[in-house]
Design an enzyme around this catalytic site. Structure first.
Site, PDB file in Angstrom:
ATOM      1  N   SER A 142       0.872  -1.188   0.000  1.00 63.03           N
ATOM      2  CA  SER A 142       0.000   0.000   0.000  1.00 63.03           C
ATOM      3  C   SER A 142       0.903   1.229   0.000  1.00 63.03           C
ATOM      4  O   SER A 142       2.100   1.123   0.323  1.00 63.03           O
ATOM      5  CB  SER A 142      -0.833  -0.010   1.297  1.00 63.03           C
ATOM      6  OG  SER A 142      -1.445   1.240   1.524  1.00 63.03           O
ATOM      7  N   TYR A 155      -2.084  -1.434  10.474  1.00 66.46           N
ATOM      8  CA  TYR A 155      -2.067  -1.501   9.009  1.00 66.46           C
ATOM      9  C   TYR A 155      -0.730  -0.992   8.473  1.00 66.46           C
ATOM     10  O   TYR A 155      -0.102  -1.637   7.613  1.00 66.46           O
ATOM     11  CB  TYR A 155      -3.233  -0.668   8.463  1.00 66.46           C
ATOM     12  CG  TYR A 155      -3.477  -0.817   6.985  1.00 66.46           C
ATOM     13  CD1 TYR A 155      -4.265  -1.854   6.480  1.00 66.46           C
ATOM     14  CD2 TYR A 155      -2.954   0.093   6.062  1.00 66.46           C
ATOM     15  CE1 TYR A 155      -4.518  -1.989   5.123  1.00 66.46           C
ATOM     16  CE2 TYR A 155      -3.203  -0.031   4.709  1.00 66.46           C
ATOM     17  CZ  TYR A 155      -3.984  -1.066   4.233  1.00 66.46           C
ATOM     18  OH  TYR A 155      -4.227  -1.186   2.886  1.00 66.46           O
TER      19      TYR A 155
HETATM   20  P1  NAD Z   1     -11.644  -5.849  -0.108  1.00 68.86           P
HETATM   21  O1  NAD Z   1     -12.218  -5.750   1.256  1.00 68.86           O
HETATM   22  O2  NAD Z   1     -12.462  -5.502  -1.300  1.00 68.86           O
HETATM   23  O3  NAD Z   1     -11.072  -7.328  -0.345  1.00 68.86           O
HETATM   24  C1  NAD Z   1     -10.370  -8.025   0.637  1.00 68.86           C
HETATM   25  C2  NAD Z   1     -10.349  -9.485   0.281  1.00 68.86           C
HETATM   26  O4  NAD Z   1      -9.637 -10.185   1.301  1.00 68.86           O
HETATM   27  C3  NAD Z   1     -11.748 -10.126   0.223  1.00 68.86           C
HETATM   28  O5  NAD Z   1     -11.771 -11.083  -0.802  1.00 68.86           O
HETATM   29  C4  NAD Z   1     -11.880 -10.783   1.589  1.00 68.86           C
HETATM   30  O6  NAD Z   1     -12.793 -11.863   1.601  1.00 68.86           O
HETATM   31  C5  NAD Z   1     -10.451 -11.241   1.786  1.00 68.86           C
HETATM   32  N1  NAD Z   1     -10.124 -11.542   3.165  1.00 68.86           N
HETATM   33  C6  NAD Z   1     -10.252 -10.742   4.253  1.00 68.86           C
HETATM   34  N2  NAD Z   1      -9.858 -11.410   5.362  1.00 68.86           N
HETATM   35  C7  NAD Z   1      -9.477 -12.649   4.953  1.00 68.86           C
HETATM   36  C8  NAD Z   1      -8.976 -13.793   5.618  1.00 68.86           C
HETATM   37  N3  NAD Z   1      -8.797 -13.807   6.936  1.00 68.86           N
HETATM   38  N4  NAD Z   1      -8.699 -14.879   4.873  1.00 68.86           N
HETATM   39  C9  NAD Z   1      -8.900 -14.896   3.547  1.00 68.86           C
HETATM   40  N5  NAD Z   1      -9.363 -13.849   2.859  1.00 68.86           N
HETATM   41  C10 NAD Z   1      -9.637 -12.731   3.559  1.00 68.86           C
HETATM   42  O7  NAD Z   1     -10.315  -4.966  -0.033  1.00 68.86           O
HETATM   43  P2  NAD Z   1      -9.318  -4.411  -1.164  1.00 68.86           P
HETATM   44  O8  NAD Z   1      -9.371  -2.933  -1.071  1.00 68.86           O
HETATM   45  O9  NAD Z   1      -9.507  -5.075  -2.460  1.00 68.86           O
HETATM   46  O10 NAD Z   1      -7.940  -4.840  -0.517  1.00 68.86           O
HETATM   47  C11 NAD Z   1      -7.080  -5.815  -1.055  1.00 68.86           C
HETATM   48  C12 NAD Z   1      -5.644  -5.524  -0.631  1.00 68.86           C
HETATM   49  O11 NAD Z   1      -5.242  -4.269  -1.170  1.00 68.86           O
HETATM   50  C13 NAD Z   1      -5.471  -5.413   0.895  1.00 68.86           C
HETATM   51  O12 NAD Z   1      -4.252  -6.032   1.259  1.00 68.86           O
HETATM   52  C14 NAD Z   1      -5.407  -3.925   1.115  1.00 68.86           C
HETATM   53  O13 NAD Z   1      -4.680  -3.605   2.258  1.00 68.86           O
HETATM   54  C15 NAD Z   1      -4.696  -3.489  -0.157  1.00 68.86           C
HETATM   55  N6  NAD Z   1      -4.856  -2.058  -0.471  1.00 68.86           N
HETATM   56  C16 NAD Z   1      -6.102  -1.550  -0.735  1.00 68.86           C
HETATM   57  C17 NAD Z   1      -6.206  -0.197  -1.058  1.00 68.86           C
HETATM   58  C18 NAD Z   1      -7.525   0.440  -1.380  1.00 68.86           C
HETATM   59  O14 NAD Z   1      -7.569   1.676  -1.509  1.00 68.86           O
HETATM   60  N7  NAD Z   1      -8.593  -0.309  -1.558  1.00 68.86           N
HETATM   61  C19 NAD Z   1      -5.074   0.607  -1.091  1.00 68.86           C
HETATM   62  C20 NAD Z   1      -3.842   0.050  -0.816  1.00 68.86           C
HETATM   63  C21 NAD Z   1      -3.755  -1.294  -0.506  1.00 68.86           C
END
Ligand code: NAD
Length: 260
Positions: A142, A155
């Site tokens: 991130s 985080y």
């Molecule tokens: P999201 O909530 O849409 O998706 C998260 C996914 O992880 C889902 O499929 C959920 O079921 C799964 N998950 C959660 N806990 C779990 C567990 N214990 N075991 C298995 N699966 C699990 O979130 P996102 O925004 O798509 O995030 C995905 C990644 O991207 C994360 O690591 C997040 O930190 C990172 N990220 C997101 C952003 C953003 O702006 N959305 C920015 C930077 C980084």
């Protein structure tokens, strides 16, 4: 481009993980999906990807907070798909609170899912990659892997940690045909961020659209969200031959967030 290869994308039932899984499948890659959600919805997703792209798509319900389940997910992918050539450590959660109020169990859970899960998955998948002398490990960090924001102790610690892990794995396997890189997105409009926008709207008495605008303005000079498709395209590039010597690096895709 990836015909015959097989990938695990953790947390691919939603958001960025789903964007990456779709991009890989579109290039002919076999897939192991993972993540939580409604059983019937997940099955629809799995069957849809398989049919649209003519690739084998499996699903593991492994909980990324549980090391034994992570190891079993990797073993199941090797059995079902023949290998794990590409591992995308993407599953992640968020919790926001000042440090003195940060619940211990939230700290433990975020470190387990956002950081330790990647260690366990890499440890299980890397021997097969080294044997086959080809592997691509992509860790979804991130902007918070590079800089901090207030109230996000667990985080930010986990995301900085995964950047460090990325570098060590790259060094350990520099001459085995394996690369390990981190992608560092800024804001991507997924359920994870939607929750933060709604919390902000409630706390500050704002309309949701206004809270969305405020969220972007605060951190990201380019006032638009990246999309899961764009993160998928970057992951695909890291799997390509053009990226064969890119390893141990971080790739910001953040609308200028970390340029400041
Ligand atoms: P999201 O909530 O849409 O998706 C998260 C996914 O992880 C889902 O499929 C959920 O079921 C799964 N998950 C959660 N806990 C779990 C567990 N214990 N075991 C298995 N699966 C699990 O979130 P996102 O925004 O798509 O995030 C995905 C990644 O991207 C994360 O690591 C997040 O930190 C990172 N990220 C997101 C952003 C953003 O702006 N959305 C920015 C930077 C980084």
């Amino acid at each position: 481009m990836l015909k015959g290869k097989a990938a695990i994308v953790t947390g691919s039932t939603s958001g960025i993980g789903l964007g990456i899984a779709t991009a890989l499948a579109a290039e002919g890659c076999k897939l192991m999906l993972n993540g939580f959600g409604d059983k019937a919805e997940i099955e629809k997703l799995r069957a849809g990807l398989a049919e649209r792209h003519g690739v084998e798509v499996a699903y593991s319900p492994a909980d990324m907070a549980k090391p034994a389940e992570i190891r079993e997910m990797v073993a199941a992918a090797e059995r079902r798909l023949g290998a794990v050539d590409i591992l995308v450590n993407n599953a992640g959660i968020q919790f926001v609170a000042p440090i003195e109020e940060f619940p211990e169990e939230k700290w433990d859970q975020i470190i387990a899912i956002n950081l330790s899960a990647a260690f366990h998955a890499i440890k299980a998948a890397v021997p097969g990659m080294a044997r086959r002398r080809w592997g691509r490990i992509i860790n979804i960090a991130s902007a918070h892997g590079l800089v901090a924001s207030e109230r996000k102790a667990a985080y930010v610690a986990a995301k900085h940690g995964i950047v460090g892990l990325t570098k060590v794995v790259a060094l350990d396997h520099a001459n085995d045909g394996i690369t390990c890189n981190a992608i560092c997105p800024g804001w991507v409009l997924t359920p994870l961020v939607q929750k933060q926008i709604e919390a902000r709207a409630k706390a500050e008495g704002l309309a949701v659209d206004k809270a969305k605008e405020e969220l972007l303005k605060e951190k990201q000079p380019m006032l638009q969200f990246s999309t899961p498709e764009q993160i998928g395209a970057l992951a695909l590039f890291l799997c390509s031959d053009a990226a064969a010597t890119i390893t141990g690096t971080t790739h910001a895709i953040d609308g200028g967030w970390t340029a400041q």
